[in-house]
Motif scaffolding. Structure first.
Motif, PDB file in Angstrom:
ATOM      1  N   GLN A   1       0.800  -1.213   0.000  1.00 56.03           N
ATOM      2  CA  GLN A   1       0.000   0.000   0.000  1.00 56.03           C
ATOM      3  C   GLN A   1       0.838   1.270   0.000  1.00 56.03           C
ATOM      4  N   ASN A   2       2.111   1.186   0.366  1.00 56.18           N
ATOM      5  CA  ASN A   2       2.968   2.364   0.459  1.00 56.18           C
ATOM      6  C   ASN A   2       4.191   2.237  -0.445  1.00 56.18           C
TER       7      ASN A   2
ATOM      8  N   GLN B   1       4.639   3.723  -3.435  1.00 57.77           N
ATOM      9  CA  GLN B   1       4.920   4.859  -4.299  1.00 57.77           C
ATOM     10  C   GLN B   1       6.170   5.610  -3.835  1.00 57.77           C
ATOM     11  N   ALA B   2       6.819   6.255  -4.793  1.00 57.85           N
ATOM     12  CA  ALA B   2       8.029   7.015  -4.494  1.00 57.85           C
ATOM     13  C   ALA B   2       7.640   8.391  -3.955  1.00 57.85           C
ATOM     14  N   ILE B   3       8.354   8.822  -2.937  1.00 63.02           N
ATOM     15  CA  ILE B   3       8.138  10.144  -2.373  1.00 63.02           C
ATOM     16  C   ILE B   3       9.461  10.886  -2.345  1.00 63.02           C
TER      17      ILE B   3
ATOM     18  N   SER C   1      14.745  10.886  -3.510  1.00 65.22           N
ATOM     19  CA  SER C   1      13.498  10.167  -3.756  1.00 65.22           C
ATOM     20  C   SER C   1      13.649   8.739  -3.244  1.00 65.22           C
TER      21      SER C   1
ATOM     22  N   SER D   1      11.165   5.056  -1.832  1.00 67.89           N
ATOM     23  CA  SER D   1       9.878   4.399  -1.624  1.00 67.89           C
ATOM     24  C   SER D   1       9.359   4.772  -0.241  1.00 67.89           C
ATOM     25  N   GLN D   2       8.074   5.017  -0.132  1.00 71.62           N
ATOM     26  CA  GLN D   2       7.495   5.434   1.132  1.00 71.62           C
ATOM     27  C   GLN D   2       7.698   4.379   2.219  1.00 71.62           C
TER      28      GLN D   2
END
Length: 71
Positions: free
Chosen positions: A21-22, A24-26, A36, A38-39
């Motif tokens: 679920q987490n 995505q890259a932040i 950057s 991964s969350q």
């Protein structure tokens, strides 16, 4: 032993769900650095650093308490 295996399996499943679920890259900004990631890596990294800090503080406090007892 069976209880520990079931508990480990549940914990692993929860970690897998959180990771999915987490994913995505932040963008992380810290002082002058920006990168950057991964969350989930940021979440686990923060948890790990907090855990390490807590262990170190606990070890320092226990060391001071042990040295007072020996005096």
């Amino acid at each position: 032993m069976k209880f520990k295996s079931i508990l480990l399996l549940i914990f692993s499943a929860l970690i897998a769900i959180i990771a999915i679920q987490n994913a995505q890259a932040i963008e992380v900004k810290f002082l002058l650095w920006k990168f950057s990631a991964s969350q989930i890596l940021v979440i686990l990294g923060s948890f790990g650093l907090g855990l390490l800090g807590g262990i170190l503080i606990s070890m320092i406090r226990n060391g001071k308490n042990n040295s007072k007892d020996s005096d």
